[in-house]
Each structure stands twice: as C-alpha cells, then as structure tokens.
Scaffold this active site. Structure first.
Site, PDB file in Angstrom:
ATOM      1  CG  ASP A 197      -1.925   1.077   1.290  1.00 53.18           C
ATOM      2  OD1 ASP A 197      -1.949   1.910   0.362  1.00 53.18           O
ATOM      3  OD2 ASP A 197      -2.702   1.114   2.261  1.00 53.18           O
ATOM      4  CG  ASP A 208      -4.588   5.390  -0.421  1.00 54.42           C
ATOM      5  OD1 ASP A 208      -3.854   4.390  -0.483  1.00 54.42           O
ATOM      6  OD2 ASP A 208      -5.287   5.668   0.579  1.00 54.42           O
ATOM      7  CG  HIS A 277      -9.650   7.135   3.184  1.00 51.68           C
ATOM      8  ND1 HIS A 277      -8.810   7.921   2.438  1.00 51.68           N
ATOM      9  CD2 HIS A 277      -9.030   5.924   3.284  1.00 51.68           C
ATOM     10  CE1 HIS A 277      -7.723   7.240   2.125  1.00 51.68           C
ATOM     11  NE2 HIS A 277      -7.833   6.020   2.620  1.00 51.68           N
ATOM     12  CG  HIS A 285      -7.275   8.821   6.462  1.00 52.37           C
ATOM     13  ND1 HIS A 285      -6.338   8.360   7.354  1.00 52.37           N
ATOM     14  CD2 HIS A 285      -7.470   7.795   5.593  1.00 52.37           C
ATOM     15  CE1 HIS A 285      -5.988   7.126   7.049  1.00 52.37           C
ATOM     16  NE2 HIS A 285      -6.661   6.759   5.983  1.00 52.37           N
ATOM     17  CD  GLU A 310      -7.675   1.503   2.474  1.00 51.73           C
ATOM     18  OE1 GLU A 310      -6.543   1.159   2.811  1.00 51.73           O
ATOM     19  OE2 GLU A 310      -8.145   2.624   2.751  1.00 51.73           O
ATOM     20  CD  GLU A 405      -6.342   2.390  -0.706  1.00 45.69           C
ATOM     21  OE1 GLU A 405      -6.745   3.427  -0.158  1.00 45.69           O
ATOM     22  OE2 GLU A 405      -5.289   1.806  -0.363  1.00 45.69           O
TER      23      GLU A 405
END
Length: 424
Positions: A197, A208, A277, A285, A310, A405
């Site tokens: 990640d 992300d 998120h 976040h 995610e 994700e």
C-alpha cells in the site's frame, strides 16, 4: 493511449532508440552528361547518408526516469472511465458538465493532470515491484525499492511532488499500518500474504492504491474476493451514491467467497472496522468514510470528490485492533497550540512541519533527514495531541488478511478510476 501503454519499460541499451522512421530522400540527381553515341543520359544519383532521428526517452528497468522527461507535453494518461448510472446518466452528454470539465483541466488548482501524473508513477513503480518482490527479500529492501522508484519518477520536490504516505508492507494477520523501522530484519517468506500500500502525490493530489501478493495458492480465493469486492465498490460509487449502499455492495461480493485451508473451509469476512475514505489535498484521510459493510450511512458522495475505495478481507474474526511497534505518524491538521517542554520536541516539530506538513511520515523518513535520538520528542508530540500515531492493525494471529484499493475521481460527466492498470 491507455494508461499502461503510456510508459513502456525497456532495459537501457547502448543502441539509440528511434522515435520515427529513418528518412530516405532517395538518390541525388546529377547533371546531364553526353554518352559516346551522342545521347544525353542522366548521371546516376548519389545516395544521401541516412539521418537518424533523435533518441526518444524511454523508461528504464528498474524505473528511474522522471515522467516529465517522457511526457514532454505535460499531459498524462487518463484513468479508466465509467459512466454514471441511474439518475445520473444524463451527465455523460451534458454540455454544461462537459464545459465544467474543460474548465477544470485548464485550472491549475483543479486540473486532473496532477492526479493522473501521480497515478502513472504509481502504475509504473508497482508493476516493477510486482514482478520483483520475491520471498527472501527483507521488508526494508522492498520499501526502499518502491520509495526510491517513486521519488525518481515523480521527481520529488518538497510539497510540489513526492511520496504520499509511507509504504505499507503489512504481513499475514496484520492488515495495515506496518512499514519497517530502522533495524527491522523481517524477511518475506513463501507462505506470507503481503499487502503493498503506497501513495504518490503531485501538488497535494494523492493517489492511494494497494494490492496483495501471495506466493503459493492456498489463499488465492482470499485475494480474489477482496479484489472483486473493491471493483464492486468502485462500480457502486458515484455522485449521489450513499456510502452505506456502497458498503453493502462490497460486503455482498466479498463474503460470497470461501477459502479452503487444509481440511477447513473458512468464509471470507470483511474487516468491518476498516474503511475507505475521501481524500483532500495534502490529507490522505478526508471527512468521509466509505464502509466495507452495510452500516446504513446515508451520507452521499458528491461531484468533484476524490475517494479511496479500499477493502480488506480476513479469514479471522473480521475486526482489527492496534498492536505492535509504531512506524506511521502524521501531524494533526487542527492540532491545538501547546507549549512544548522538551527542546527536542520543538526541533522535531519544525522538521515535521517543513518536511511533511499534513502528509503522513514514518521513522525511516526522519532517519533519512538526519534526525537522531528523536523518539522521546516524537512520543511527546503524540502525547500532546500534535502528532497522531498509527499503530499496526491486526486480526487474530494465524488468520490471513488481504487488501485491494483504487483512487477514484467523481468528475462532472463520468467517474474516473485514476489508479486502474492492467494489473488490477
């Protein structure tokens, strides 16, 4: 050009690379001459030396070439696009929404080009990592390989471009928030399930994206379930989609899978207290959480928002707790102004503010900046509510966890899965 076609990876070669075809203008025409029989003949043409086109810049293997040297026009590949459904199908052909997208592309603050550049870096670096990571490598070697590639390709430059957050390399029952600290000797084993990640940012726009690797087939179904659930979450997301409904779609897909371990059959469970998120500039976040179970949240996704979809699956209890040595930290955006008693804490806070701002960091990054003997000061900043620590998140020992994700952008006319590649 598709995103994955855009940066072909080739090994460096001493021979020049040719972008175009070599030109051949033909022979040079000579002057008329008189033959012995009195007839006029043309002199034979002389061949011009062939000109070589300028060498094109190609990516190396391992990747080390900054993307601006490859995409010289400054335009980076668009991600996968998906049309909105139900009440939002009109957006695809709306002239008003198309105009708004054109304006966004021309606006330096809102342009999609920054997130697309970050996404292309992520694709190239992760595809190299996916074919390179093997049992026997240390976690530190893997983290350095990914982060060195990211820094080179994004052409790291302070808050203009760089790493979005520390490289997560969580193993087995650890689902998230592990990266090696200095001195970590942990070695990847053939039976491990590894979550990779990592994030890339350009002008604060963070991609992300994560995937899971295994090296023997026992947990293939676990990985497949989580990958399918993430794709279900991506499909369910969109303008006006309710977050709880996205979670329901994810849960329905993931928990339809089973994993056979020896003589035992285990149903895959969503890790219910982990979420996707929203993503804000320089803040990984945001203010919205995307559940991976049906929690009934009526909050809607909105036009222009960025989300990390995610999902995490487990063969264990399906819930995580904090446990283990901390490696991940981030300065709290709205932290109170607190007088600091420790001189080391004051100095360290200045380093964190000037080097990372609100972007997450890890202890290896402080080591890289030349900080030493900082742990007391760092813990003091945490205790004063200025810096947030993020301990590893673990399910019960003996279980296995997986993660996939993607980052999506809710454009006015369609949804863009900016991190999509041929790999996942």
């Amino acid at each position: 050009m598709s995103a994955t076609e855009a940066t072909e990876i080739v090994k460096p070669d001493n021979a020049p690379l040719i972008n175009g075809e070599e030109s051949d203008d033909g022979d040079e025409e000579g002057q008329d001459v008189v033959a012995p029989n009195g007839e006029q003949k043309k002199k034979k043409k002389k061949k011009k030396p062939k000109k070589k086109a300028k060498a094109g810049v190609k990516q190396t293997d391992p990747p080390t070439v900054g993307l601006s040297k490859i995409f010289t026009d400054g335009i980076y590949p668009e991600g996968e696009t998906q049309e909105y459904i139900n009440d939002n199908t009109w957006r695809t052909t709306s002239e008003e929404k198309r105009y708004l997208e054109r304006m966004n592309l021309e606006d330096e603050e809102n342009t999609y080009n920054n997130i697309r550049r970050a996404a292309e870096v992520h694709r190239v670096v992760r595809q190299y990592a996916r074919r390179t990571i093997r049992p026997g490598m240390t976690m530190t070697e893997i983290a350095n390989m990914i982060e060195d590639g990211t820094r080179a390709l994004v052409e790291e430059n302070g808050f203009e471009s760089g790493i979005g957050f520390p490289t997560g390399l969580s193993l087995n029952h650890c689902a998230a928030h592990y990266t090696p600290n200095a001195g970590d000797k942990k070695v990847l084993q053939i039976g491990d399930v590894l979550k990779v990640d990592f994030g890339v940012h350009v002008k604060g726009r963070i991609v992300d994206s994560a995937y899971t690797l295994n090296f023997e087939p026992t947990y293939d179904n676990l990985l497949e379930s989580v990958k399918a659930a993430t794709n279900a979450g991506v499909r369910a997301s969109g303008i006006d989609a309710r977050l709880g409904e996205v979670g329901r779609e994810i849960q329905e897909v993931m928990e339809s899978y089973e994993v056979v371990i020896g003589t035992d059959t285990k149903r895959v469970k969503c890790i219910s207290n982990l979420n996707g998120h929203s993503i804000h500039p320089y803040r990984i976040h945001g203010d919205k959480s995307v559940p991976i179970v049906d929690n009934g949240d009526p909050t809607k996704m909105e036009e222009g928002e960025y989300f990390a979809i995610e999902t995490f699956g487990s063969t264990g209890r399906g819930r995580v707790i904090e446990e283990g040595e901390v490696s991940h930290y981030a300065k709290i955006v709205d932290a109170p102004h607190v007088p600091l008693r420790l001189v080391t804490a004051k100095s360290l806070l200045k380093t964190i503010t000037t080097s990372f701002g609100s972007l997450p960091f890890c202890r290896r990054y402080l080591d890289r900046l030349g900080e030493s003997k900082y742990l007391l000061g760092l813990n003091h900043l945490v205790s004063q509510g200025i810096v947030q620590d993020y301990p590893p998140l673990v399910d019960n020992p003996g279980s296995m966890t997986a993660q996939f994700e993607h980052t999506i952008l809710l454009r006015p006319t369609r949804k863009e899965v900016v991190s999509r590649g041929e790999d996942y």
